[in-house]
Each structure stands twice: as structure tokens, then as C-alpha cells.
Design a protein around this motif. Structure first.
Motif, PDB file in Angstrom:
ATOM      1  N   ARG A  18      58.468  49.559  35.243  1.00 41.49           N
ATOM      2  CA  ARG A  18      58.720  50.307  34.017  1.00 41.49           C
ATOM      3  C   ARG A  18      59.846  51.327  34.204  1.00 41.49           C
ATOM      4  N   TYR A  19      60.070  51.743  35.432  1.00 41.30           N
ATOM      5  CA  TYR A  19      61.152  52.675  35.729  1.00 41.30           C
ATOM      6  C   TYR A  19      62.489  51.946  35.883  1.00 41.30           C
ATOM      7  N   GLN A  20      62.471  50.781  36.517  1.00 40.13           N
ATOM      8  CA  GLN A  20      63.712  50.074  36.823  1.00 40.13           C
ATOM      9  C   GLN A  20      64.208  49.173  35.704  1.00 40.13           C
ATOM     10  N   TYR A  21      63.308  48.767  34.799  1.00 40.01           N
ATOM     11  CA  TYR A  21      63.675  47.821  33.751  1.00 40.01           C
ATOM     12  C   TYR A  21      63.304  48.356  32.375  1.00 40.01           C
ATOM     13  N   GLU A  22      64.054  47.919  31.395  1.00 34.58           N
ATOM     14  CA  GLU A  22      63.714  48.156  30.001  1.00 34.58           C
ATOM     15  C   GLU A  22      62.962  46.909  29.539  1.00 34.58           C
ATOM     16  N   ILE A  23      61.706  47.075  29.166  1.00 33.29           N
ATOM     17  CA  ILE A  23      60.856  45.937  28.816  1.00 33.29           C
ATOM     18  C   ILE A  23      61.041  45.615  27.337  1.00 33.29           C
ATOM     19  N   LEU A  24      61.503  44.399  27.057  1.00 33.94           N
ATOM     20  CA  LEU A  24      61.768  43.977  25.691  1.00 33.94           C
ATOM     21  C   LEU A  24      60.563  43.274  25.063  1.00 33.94           C
ATOM     22  N   GLU A  25      59.937  42.369  25.793  1.00 37.38           N
ATOM     23  CA  GLU A  25      58.770  41.641  25.308  1.00 37.38           C
ATOM     24  C   GLU A  25      57.799  41.446  26.467  1.00 37.38           C
ATOM     25  N   THR A  26      56.519  41.306  26.139  1.00 34.53           N
ATOM     26  CA  THR A  26      55.526  41.004  27.171  1.00 34.53           C
ATOM     27  C   THR A  26      54.775  39.729  26.793  1.00 34.53           C
ATOM     28  N   TYR A  27      54.378  38.996  27.805  1.00 36.50           N
ATOM     29  CA  TYR A  27      53.617  37.764  27.631  1.00 36.50           C
ATOM     30  C   TYR A  27      52.413  37.809  28.550  1.00 36.50           C
ATOM     31  N   GLU A  28      51.323  37.213  28.096  1.00 34.40           N
ATOM     32  CA  GLU A  28      50.125  37.097  28.927  1.00 34.40           C
ATOM     33  C   GLU A  28      50.062  35.664  29.437  1.00 34.40           C
ATOM     34  N   ALA A  29      49.899  35.520  30.740  1.00 33.50           N
ATOM     35  CA  ALA A  29      49.871  34.187  31.342  1.00 33.50           C
ATOM     36  C   ALA A  29      48.693  34.088  32.305  1.00 33.50           C
ATOM     37  N   GLY A  30      48.126  32.915  32.382  1.00 34.03           N
ATOM     38  CA  GLY A  30      47.105  32.646  33.379  1.00 34.03           C
ATOM     39  C   GLY A  30      47.773  32.256  34.685  1.00 34.03           C
ATOM     40  N   LEU A  31      46.978  32.187  35.741  1.00 33.45           N
ATOM     41  CA  LEU A  31      47.500  31.818  37.054  1.00 33.45           C
ATOM     42  C   LEU A  31      46.723  30.630  37.597  1.00 33.45           C
ATOM     43  N   GLN A  32      47.425  29.750  38.288  1.00 28.68           N
ATOM     44  CA  GLN A  32      46.784  28.643  38.974  1.00 28.68           C
ATOM     45  C   GLN A  32      46.511  29.106  40.404  1.00 28.68           C
ATOM     46  N   LEU A  33      45.249  29.376  40.719  1.00 31.53           N
ATOM     47  CA  LEU A  33      44.867  29.971  41.996  1.00 31.53           C
ATOM     48  C   LEU A  33      43.870  29.099  42.731  1.00 31.53           C
ATOM     49  N   VAL A  34      43.741  29.350  44.039  1.00 34.78           N
ATOM     50  CA  VAL A  34      42.680  28.730  44.826  1.00 34.78           C
ATOM     51  C   VAL A  34      41.533  29.726  44.934  1.00 34.78           C
ATOM     52  N   GLY A  35      40.368  29.261  45.379  1.00 33.01           N
ATOM     53  CA  GLY A  35      39.155  30.079  45.370  1.00 33.01           C
ATOM     54  C   GLY A  35      39.241  31.374  46.145  1.00 33.01           C
ATOM     55  N   THR A  36      39.851  31.347  47.328  1.00 30.35           N
ATOM     56  CA  THR A  36      39.915  32.579  48.117  1.00 30.35           C
ATOM     57  C   THR A  36      40.845  33.605  47.488  1.00 30.35           C
ATOM     58  N   GLU A  37      41.837  33.146  46.727  1.00 28.77           N
ATOM     59  CA  GLU A  37      42.713  34.081  46.029  1.00 28.77           C
ATOM     60  C   GLU A  37      41.956  34.824  44.937  1.00 28.77           C
ATOM     61  N   VAL A  38      41.123  34.116  44.204  1.00 32.15           N
ATOM     62  CA  VAL A  38      40.330  34.742  43.145  1.00 32.15           C
ATOM     63  C   VAL A  38      39.384  35.774  43.737  1.00 32.15           C
ATOM     64  N   LYS A  39      38.745  35.438  44.838  1.00 34.49           N
ATOM     65  CA  LYS A  39      37.818  36.371  45.486  1.00 34.49           C
ATOM     66  C   LYS A  39      38.547  37.618  45.967  1.00 34.49           C
ATOM     67  N   SER A  40      39.729  37.437  46.510  1.00 41.59           N
ATOM     68  CA  SER A  40      40.510  38.567  46.987  1.00 41.59           C
ATOM     69  C   SER A  40      40.986  39.438  45.823  1.00 41.59           C
ATOM     70  N   ILE A  41      41.366  38.823  44.713  1.00 38.49           N
ATOM     71  CA  ILE A  41      41.792  39.580  43.534  1.00 38.49           C
ATOM     72  C   ILE A  41      40.628  40.377  42.970  1.00 38.49           C
TER      73      ILE A  41
END
Length: 155
Positions: A18-41
Motif C-alpha cells: 500500500r506504500y509502494q503502489y497505488e492500488i487501482l482495483e482489487t480482485y479476490e482469488a482462490g488458491l490451489q494448495l496442497v494439504g500441508t500448505e492449508v494447515k500451515s496457513i
């Protein structure tokens, strides 16, 4: 309690973007993850500091986002921390982003990672880089606002 709750838990936030960029639009996206990544998140061990998105061959990819290995399992079943992860966006959103990124020279930056209804989502911003004088102007404006609030509080 069979329904997933309407919870919204922020796991990681890229405040520097937010400091380095001027944000024009935002999008919400899902992620394709493996099981251990979800647990870590879910444990809150994700870092979006240098994360950005690229569009290659009609698919969006999240690059340079660090998700720490899950400590509850062995090293054999764990994931690579900085691997490229596929973003799940609609085809028309990807087409729209391709046009803006290639023609206008904008950047896709990862802004926030959160859990929504039990699923991991990433907020991606279509951004334009700020110049040094823009950053100084924002700092000055923020400092002036703080000074005014401080004086109004004491008055």
C-alpha cells in the motif's frame, strides 16, 4: 453446525504494498494448495512480503509467496515454501487482467491472504508503482492528519 461459518480471518497482510503502489482495483482469488500448505496457513505462517501475480498461458500464478513448512508432519510429505501457486479466477477476469497488465504496464500484487468460509483466499491488487515524490506526499499527508487529530483531541 454443519454449515461453514461466515468467518473472515486475515492470515497475512502486505502493508508495504500500500506504500509502494497505488492500488487501482482489487480482485479476490482462490488458491490451489496442497494439504500441508492449508494447515500451515491456518497456523498463520504465510508471508506475502514480495508476492506478486503473473499471467502465463491464460492462467494466473502467485509467485514468491512464502508459506512455511508444516511442523506437524515429516519432511517427506511437506511442501516447498516458495513454490508457484495457481490462482483460481474466472476466465473473463483473467482476460481483463491480461489487457490491463500488458497494455497499461500495471502490476498484480498480493495484498492480503485470509480464510473465508474455511477456504484460503488472496486479495490481488491491480497496481501502479508510486514515484518517490508520491510516497513523500503520502507521508506528509498522513503526518498532517495525525497532527490535526492530536490537536483536536486536546482541544
Amino acid at each position: 453446525m454443519s454449515e461453514k461459518s461466515e468467518s473472515y480471518k486475515v492470515v497475512s497482510d502486505n502493508r508495504q504494498a500500500r506504500y509502494q503502489y497505488e492500488i487501482l482495483e482489487t480482485y479476490e482469488a482462490g488458491l490451489q494448495l496442497v494439504g500441508t500448505e492449508v494447515k500451515s496457513i491456518r497456523e498463520g505462517k504465510a508471508n506475502l512480503q514480495d508476492g506478486y501475480a503473473l499471467i502465463r498461458a491464460g492462467e494466473a500464478w502467485l509467485i514468491n509467496v512464502h508459506i512455511s513448512p508444516y511442523t506437524g508432519s515429516g519432511s517427506y510429505f511437506n511442501h516447498e515454501p516458495r513454490r508457484n501457486r495457481k490462482l483460481l479466477l474466472h476466465r473473463q477476469e483473467i482476460r481483463k487482467l491480461i489487457g490491463k497488465v500488458e497494455q497499461q504496464g500495471l502490476t498484480l500484487v498480493a495484498l492480503k491472504m485470509y480464510l473465508k468460509k474455511g477456504l484460503v483466499k488472496v486479495s490481488i491488487g491491480l497496481c501502479k508503482g508510486k514515484k518517490l515524490h508520491d510516497k513523500r506526499e503520502d507521508l506528509k499527508r498522513r503526518q498532517d492528519r495525525r497532527d490535526i487529530e492530536r490537536v483536536m483531541k486536546n482541544y
